[in-house]
Structure formats: structure tokens, C-alpha cells
Design an enzyme around this catalytic site. Sequence first.
Site, short mmCIF file in Angstrom:
data_model
loop_
_atom_site.label_atom_id
_atom_site.label_comp_id
_atom_site.label_asym_id
_atom_site.label_seq_id
_atom_site.Cartn_x
_atom_site.Cartn_y
_atom_site.Cartn_z
N GLU A 183 6.44 18.91 6.27
CA GLU A 183 6.25 20.12 7.09
C GLU A 183 7.58 20.79 7.46
O GLU A 183 7.60 21.99 7.74
CB GLU A 183 5.44 19.77 8.35
CG GLU A 183 3.98 19.44 7.99
CD GLU A 183 3.15 18.93 9.16
OE1 GLU A 183 1.94 19.20 9.19
OE2 GLU A 183 3.71 18.24 10.06
N GLY A 197 -6.66 20.70 9.58
CA GLY A 197 -8.00 20.70 9.01
C GLY A 197 -8.78 21.86 9.61
O GLY A 197 -8.71 22.12 10.81
N MET A 237 -3.20 16.68 14.83
CA MET A 237 -2.91 15.46 15.59
C MET A 237 -1.69 15.56 16.52
O MET A 237 -1.26 14.55 17.06
CB MET A 237 -2.72 14.28 14.60
CG MET A 237 -3.96 14.05 13.72
SD MET A 237 -3.78 12.73 12.50
CE MET A 237 -3.69 11.29 13.55
N GLU A 238 -1.14 16.76 16.70
CA GLU A 238 0.09 16.86 17.51
C GLU A 238 0.17 18.06 18.46
O GLU A 238 0.88 18.01 19.48
CB GLU A 238 1.34 16.94 16.59
CG GLU A 238 1.57 15.72 15.73
CD GLU A 238 0.79 15.75 14.40
OE1 GLU A 238 0.28 16.83 14.03
OE2 GLU A 238 0.66 14.69 13.77
N ASP A 269 -7.13 21.24 4.46
CA ASP A 269 -8.41 20.57 4.15
C ASP A 269 -9.44 21.05 5.18
O ASP A 269 -9.10 21.77 6.10
CB ASP A 269 -8.26 19.04 4.22
CG ASP A 269 -7.81 18.58 5.60
OD1 ASP A 269 -6.58 18.43 5.78
OD2 ASP A 269 -8.65 18.42 6.50
O1 4EH Z 1 0.20 14.73 11.14
C1 4EH Z 1 -1.14 14.49 10.78
C2 4EH Z 1 -1.31 14.55 9.28
C3 4EH Z 1 -2.54 13.80 8.76
S1 4EH Z 1 -2.49 12.06 8.96
C4 4EH Z 1 -2.01 15.63 11.30
N1 4EH Z 1 -1.76 16.68 10.32
C5 4EH Z 1 -1.56 16.04 9.04
C6 4EH Z 1 -2.72 17.80 10.35
C7 4EH Z 1 -4.04 17.60 9.68
C8 4EH Z 1 -5.12 16.88 10.18
N2 4EH Z 1 -5.28 16.16 11.32
C9 4EH Z 1 -6.49 15.55 11.53
C10 4EH Z 1 -4.45 18.14 8.48
N3 4EH Z 1 -5.74 17.79 8.22
C11 4EH Z 1 -6.18 17.01 9.26
C12 4EH Z 1 -7.42 16.37 9.53
N4 4EH Z 1 -7.53 15.65 10.67
N5 4EH Z 1 -8.46 16.46 8.71
C13 4EH Z 1 -1.72 11.43 7.57
C14 4EH Z 1 -1.63 12.08 6.39
N6 4EH Z 1 -1.00 11.57 5.33
C15 4EH Z 1 -0.47 10.37 5.40
C16 4EH Z 1 -0.58 9.68 6.57
N7 4EH Z 1 -1.20 10.21 7.62
#
Ligand code: 4EH
Length: 233
Positions: A15, A81, A175-176, A199
Site C-alpha cells: 500500500e 473490501g 481493518m485499520e 475484493d
Molecule cells: O490490512 C488488511 C489486509 C487484508 S488481511 C485489511 N486490508 C487488507 C483491507 C481489506 C480487507 N479487510 C477486511 C481488503 N479486503 C478486505 C476484506 N476484509 N475482505 C491480509 C491480507 N493478505 C495477507 C495477510 N493478511
Amino acid sequence: MTSRKIAIMGAMPEEIEPIISKLENVETMVYGANKYYEGHYHGQKVVVAYSKIGKVFATLTATTLIEKFGCDTLLFSGVAGAISDELQIGDLIIAKSLCQHDLDITAFGHPFGYVPEGEVFIPADATLLNIAKDVAKQKELTLKEGIIATGDQFVADEERKNWIGSTFKADALEMEGASVAVVCNALNVPFFILRAISDSADMDASFNFDEFLESSAKISADFVLSMVDELGQ
Ligand code: 4EH
């Protein structure tokens, strides 16, 4: 504004890489087991970092960017997402407000996402939102403004996604973001959370995420760098 110092934060290396690669005179600092990249972008002072995934690490990094590095504005760039049907992979969303979907003391009669002396929804800085809309207009990009829900879960489940959508009227999840919102709100630092969709938080989420992380992260990063330019005007 003179002597502005802008924090640009992500959660994952992917990112912030497209941002770090465009900085001038970069100096690297390690603090609290995270790397901070201090440099300039088109003459403006910036500090860039990725926190690692989730609310706890995001809280640590946002606090560090403000308290240790003296940043006075925080821009978050990353992927999310989609919940809203209007959002497709690669689309941009800015958070009008953020909430924590996994915060639950409903056993005591409180609503989801609420703790005493807190608030369910934390609004992002209105001036930064307006600047983002100006940038989108200039670049002829569609920018959705909505509610972003944050929690310590990678959501890959239609039922959970729909619950978050109906409980918080959320348009996207990650998630942040809400951690950054809580920190910046408490410390009076204007903040802004931008995400490009990777996604749709459904059964294909992990597959789509792996495929689109890099391209969507770049879409978000490019937009945030244009925001930095606009802030320097
Ligand atoms: O930092 C986390 C990443 C996924 S966990 C949150 N980010 C990406 C956003 C995200 C997200 N969060 C919750 C994108 N799609 C999401 C979703 N649900 N469906 C991760 C990803 N790759 C390797 C390890 N952990």
C-alpha cells in the site's frame, strides 16, 4: 499552509511502496518495530509508514506519526473490501465516517460499535474530503463517499459482510481505518481515509484480494499523492 508535515499511512508494504518510490531525500527511521520513511514529495514534507495489519498496529503507527514525527495531517491509503453494490474492484471510496464493526458490549445494552465516552461513527476532516472531491473532478475519476467499517477480521463471508452493511450502513470494510480515526480525533489531527476496492468481502475475497492488491493499492496511492499536491497549492 507553511511547515505542514503530512503523514501518509498504509497497513501493508504494497500500500505504501508506490508512494515511497516517489519521495525525494528519503531517510529511514525505525521506531516501535516499524519503519518510517521521512522525505519530500514535490517540496512538501511527508512521513510515510505501513503499520502492519489490524487495529492495534494501526493505532500504534498513527500515534507515532503524530507524537513522534510531529505530523499535522494524516492521509491513509490502501485497499478495502466492497459492501455497496456500487463499488467494483479498482473503484475509490473516501470515508465520510468510520466505525468499529467488531466492537461489541451489547450485553450491557449499548449499540454495536459503541463504548462509553466514545462514539460509533467518527467523521473524517471535511476540508480534506472537499480537497479529495476537487482532485477527483480534476482527474475525472469517480469517488464514492461513504461509511467505512473497520474490524480485526478479513471478511470473506457474505453473511458477515451483509450484517456489517445493515448494522452500520457501511459501504466498504477494512481493518485499520477506524483506529486512525480514533487516534486523530483524540489528538485533534485532521485525517482522511482513502481505499480502492480489492475484493467484495465474499467467498471469492481472498482470491480477488491476492490478484488485485497491487493494482488497487496503486490506484489509491496515486490519488493520495495528488491530494498532497493539492494541499501544497
Ligand atoms: O490490512 C488488511 C489486509 C487484508 S488481511 C485489511 N486490508 C487488507 C483491507 C481489506 C480487507 N479487510 C477486511 C481488503 N479486503 C478486505 C476484506 N476484509 N475482505 C491480509 C491480507 N493478505 C495477507 C495477510 N493478511
